[in-house]
Design a protein around this motif. Structure first.
Motif, PDB file in Angstrom:
ATOM      1  N   ARG A  23       0.891  -1.156   0.000  1.00  0.00           N
ATOM      2  CA  ARG A  23       0.000   0.000   0.000  1.00  0.00           C
ATOM      3  C   ARG A  23       0.930   1.207   0.000  1.00  0.00           C
ATOM      4  O   ARG A  23       1.853   1.288   0.821  1.00  0.00           O
ATOM      5  CB  ARG A  23      -0.914  -0.012   1.221  1.00  0.00           C
ATOM      6  CG  ARG A  23      -1.899   1.162   1.251  1.00  0.00           C
ATOM      7  CD  ARG A  23      -2.704   1.149   2.540  1.00  0.00           C
ATOM      8  NE  ARG A  23      -3.639   0.040   2.567  1.00  0.00           N
ATOM      9  CZ  ARG A  23      -4.887   0.115   2.104  1.00  0.00           C
ATOM     10  NH1 ARG A  23      -5.330   1.262   1.575  1.00  0.00           N
ATOM     11  NH2 ARG A  23      -5.684  -0.919   2.179  1.00  0.00           N
ATOM     12  N   PHE A  24       0.720   2.142  -0.918  1.00  0.00           N
ATOM     13  CA  PHE A  24       1.725   3.161  -1.203  1.00  0.00           C
ATOM     14  C   PHE A  24       2.110   3.991   0.026  1.00  0.00           C
ATOM     15  O   PHE A  24       3.290   4.213   0.277  1.00  0.00           O
ATOM     16  CB  PHE A  24       1.250   4.078  -2.332  1.00  0.00           C
ATOM     17  CG  PHE A  24       2.326   4.988  -2.860  1.00  0.00           C
ATOM     18  CD1 PHE A  24       3.558   4.489  -3.233  1.00  0.00           C
ATOM     19  CD2 PHE A  24       2.097   6.349  -2.994  1.00  0.00           C
ATOM     20  CE1 PHE A  24       4.558   5.321  -3.733  1.00  0.00           C
ATOM     21  CE2 PHE A  24       3.086   7.196  -3.484  1.00  0.00           C
ATOM     22  CZ  PHE A  24       4.320   6.683  -3.854  1.00  0.00           C
ATOM     23  N   HIS A  25       1.147   4.458   0.804  1.00  0.00           N
ATOM     24  CA  HIS A  25       1.481   5.283   1.962  1.00  0.00           C
ATOM     25  C   HIS A  25       2.283   4.495   2.990  1.00  0.00           C
ATOM     26  O   HIS A  25       3.213   5.027   3.604  1.00  0.00           O
ATOM     27  CB  HIS A  25       0.207   5.853   2.596  1.00  0.00           C
ATOM     28  CG  HIS A  25      -0.395   6.977   1.814  1.00  0.00           C
ATOM     29  ND1 HIS A  25      -1.336   7.832   2.346  1.00  0.00           N
ATOM     30  CD2 HIS A  25      -0.197   7.398   0.536  1.00  0.00           C
ATOM     31  CE1 HIS A  25      -1.693   8.721   1.434  1.00  0.00           C
ATOM     32  NE2 HIS A  25      -1.018   8.465   0.321  1.00  0.00           N
ATOM     33  N   ASP A  26       1.941   3.229   3.168  1.00  0.00           N
ATOM     34  CA  ASP A  26       2.705   2.392   4.093  1.00  0.00           C
ATOM     35  C   ASP A  26       4.109   2.157   3.561  1.00  0.00           C
ATOM     36  O   ASP A  26       5.083   2.103   4.326  1.00  0.00           O
ATOM     37  CB  ASP A  26       1.999   1.054   4.317  1.00  0.00           C
ATOM     38  CG  ASP A  26       0.669   1.214   5.048  1.00  0.00           C
ATOM     39  OD1 ASP A  26       0.486   2.254   5.718  1.00  0.00           O
ATOM     40  OD2 ASP A  26      -0.185   0.314   4.926  1.00  0.00           O
ATOM     41  N   PHE A  27       4.203   1.980   2.257  1.00  0.00           N
ATOM     42  CA  PHE A  27       5.517   1.788   1.628  1.00  0.00           C
ATOM     43  C   PHE A  27       6.417   2.995   1.885  1.00  0.00           C
ATOM     44  O   PHE A  27       7.591   2.855   2.235  1.00  0.00           O
ATOM     45  CB  PHE A  27       5.332   1.569   0.122  1.00  0.00           C
ATOM     46  CG  PHE A  27       6.605   1.703  -0.681  1.00  0.00           C
ATOM     47  CD1 PHE A  27       7.565   0.715  -0.663  1.00  0.00           C
ATOM     48  CD2 PHE A  27       6.825   2.839  -1.462  1.00  0.00           C
ATOM     49  CE1 PHE A  27       8.743   0.842  -1.406  1.00  0.00           C
ATOM     50  CE2 PHE A  27       7.986   2.977  -2.206  1.00  0.00           C
ATOM     51  CZ  PHE A  27       8.953   1.971  -2.172  1.00  0.00           C
ATOM     52  N   LEU A  28       5.860   4.200   1.743  1.00  0.00           N
ATOM     53  CA  LEU A  28       6.659   5.401   1.969  1.00  0.00           C
ATOM     54  C   LEU A  28       7.007   5.581   3.443  1.00  0.00           C
ATOM     55  O   LEU A  28       8.125   5.981   3.772  1.00  0.00           O
ATOM     56  CB  LEU A  28       5.897   6.630   1.467  1.00  0.00           C
ATOM     57  CG  LEU A  28       5.744   6.793  -0.040  1.00  0.00           C
ATOM     58  CD1 LEU A  28       4.951   8.066  -0.349  1.00  0.00           C
ATOM     59  CD2 LEU A  28       7.096   6.833  -0.738  1.00  0.00           C
ATOM     60  N   GLY A  29       6.062   5.280   4.340  1.00  0.00           N
ATOM     61  CA  GLY A  29       6.322   5.508   5.758  1.00  0.00           C
ATOM     62  C   GLY A  29       6.661   6.961   6.011  1.00  0.00           C
ATOM     63  O   GLY A  29       5.956   7.869   5.567  1.00  0.00           O
ATOM     64  N   ASP A  30       7.782   7.208   6.716  1.00  0.00           N
ATOM     65  CA  ASP A  30       8.211   8.588   6.961  1.00  0.00           C
ATOM     66  C   ASP A  30       9.321   9.010   6.012  1.00  0.00           C
ATOM     67  O   ASP A  30      10.046   9.968   6.275  1.00  0.00           O
ATOM     68  CB  ASP A  30       8.664   8.757   8.413  1.00  0.00           C
ATOM     69  CG  ASP A  30       9.862   7.871   8.770  1.00  0.00           C
ATOM     70  OD1 ASP A  30      10.308   7.083   7.894  1.00  0.00           O
ATOM     71  OD2 ASP A  30      10.352   7.957   9.912  1.00  0.00           O
ATOM     72  N   SER A  31       9.448   8.301   4.882  1.00  0.00           N
ATOM     73  CA  SER A  31      10.491   8.589   3.902  1.00  0.00           C
ATOM     74  C   SER A  31       9.981   9.521   2.805  1.00  0.00           C
ATOM     75  O   SER A  31       8.776   9.688   2.611  1.00  0.00           O
ATOM     76  CB  SER A  31      10.985   7.294   3.246  1.00  0.00           C
ATOM     77  OG  SER A  31      11.529   6.410   4.191  1.00  0.00           O
ATOM     78  N   TRP A  32      10.919  10.104   2.083  1.00  0.00           N
ATOM     79  CA  TRP A  32      10.614  10.725   0.808  1.00  0.00           C
ATOM     80  C   TRP A  32      10.455   9.599  -0.208  1.00  0.00           C
ATOM     81  O   TRP A  32      10.932   8.478   0.015  1.00  0.00           O
ATOM     82  CB  TRP A  32      11.744  11.658   0.380  1.00  0.00           C
ATOM     83  CG  TRP A  32      11.852  12.905   1.198  1.00  0.00           C
ATOM     84  CD1 TRP A  32      12.234  13.001   2.503  1.00  0.00           C
ATOM     85  CD2 TRP A  32      11.564  14.239   0.767  1.00  0.00           C
ATOM     86  NE1 TRP A  32      12.204  14.311   2.917  1.00  0.00           N
ATOM     87  CE2 TRP A  32      11.796  15.087   1.868  1.00  0.00           C
ATOM     88  CE3 TRP A  32      11.139  14.794  -0.431  1.00  0.00           C
ATOM     89  CZ2 TRP A  32      11.613  16.471   1.804  1.00  0.00           C
ATOM     90  CZ3 TRP A  32      10.964  16.164  -0.514  1.00  0.00           C
ATOM     91  CH2 TRP A  32      11.201  16.993   0.585  1.00  0.00           C
TER      92      TRP A  32
END
Length: 221
Positions: A23-32
């Motif tokens: 899931r894209f938002h989970d993939f990004l987490g707190d990263s750019w």
């Protein structure tokens, strides 16, 4: 619809990838995050681009940036493509991970609308985009390339450096800026406050108009 605009939130899509479902938002987490589209697997220009992305992966990782690629090919096709090693070590985490959509209708509308306009009669995307998202999941940068022009990942890395610096400091980066060069004090910052924020000093370029808006300071830490 016009698709994603600067400041818009990334669609929180789900997809199968070479690294499993995400899931894209989970993939990004707190990263750019950098999401870059490409027309199809096994296309020559994109092969060289993914090779360069692989070589620069450690540099993007240092900057807390995750990379993900997008096309309409299957995960199996992506895995086969990742075996290509002749042009820059594409193997492994070249696009960490690679996205897979067989049917463009499964692409979220915010991304789909950008790609459909650039398709030929066989429905194969002809253009390539680069999206840069911040930790807030909002779009910070979008660049469109024709399929015949290879993307410059050194420039994308430079842009990330600028985006990250200007996101946290009240500065802007001038033309041809690169890390370590002087930066510009944003015009909205009053002179006295600027002096406190930038103890290394501020210098102003003299202009024929006499206006004092070109204010520079050494790059802040």
């Amino acid at each position: 619809m016009p698709g994603l605009l600067l400041g818009d939130e990334a669609p929180n899509f789900e997809a199968d990838t070479t690294h499993g479902p995400i899931r894209f938002h989970d993939f990004l987490g707190d990263s750019w995050g950098i999401l870059f589209s490409h027309p199809r697997d096994f296309t020559p220009v994109c092969t060289t681009e993914l090779g360069r992305a692989a070589k620069l992966a450690p540099e993007f990782s240092k900057r807390n940036v995750k990379m993900i690629a997008l096309s309409i090919d299957s995960v199996q096709d992506h895995l086969s493509w990742c075996k290509v090693t002749a042009l820059g070590s594409v193997q492994g985490t070249a696009c960490s991970p690679t996205q897979a959509w067989r049917d463009r209708c499964h692409i979220p509308n915010a991304l789909c609308s950008l790609i459909q306009e650039e398709s030929n009669i066989t429905a194969v995307p002809l253009a390539k985009r680069v999206f840069v998202f911040g930790p807030d999941k909002k779009l910070k940068l979008s660049i469109l390339y024709p399929a015949t022009t290879g993307r410059n990942f050194d420039e994308i890395l430079r842009v990330v450096d600028s985006l990250q610096l200007t996101a946290y400091k009240k500065v802007a980066t001038p033309v041809d800026w690169k890390p370590g060069d002087s930066v510009m004090v944003v015009p909205s910052l009053p002179e006295e406050e600027a002096k406190k924020l930038f103890p290394k000093g501020i210098f102003t370029k003299e202009l024929p108009s006499g206006k004092k808006y070109l204010r520079y300071t050494p790059q802040p830490e």
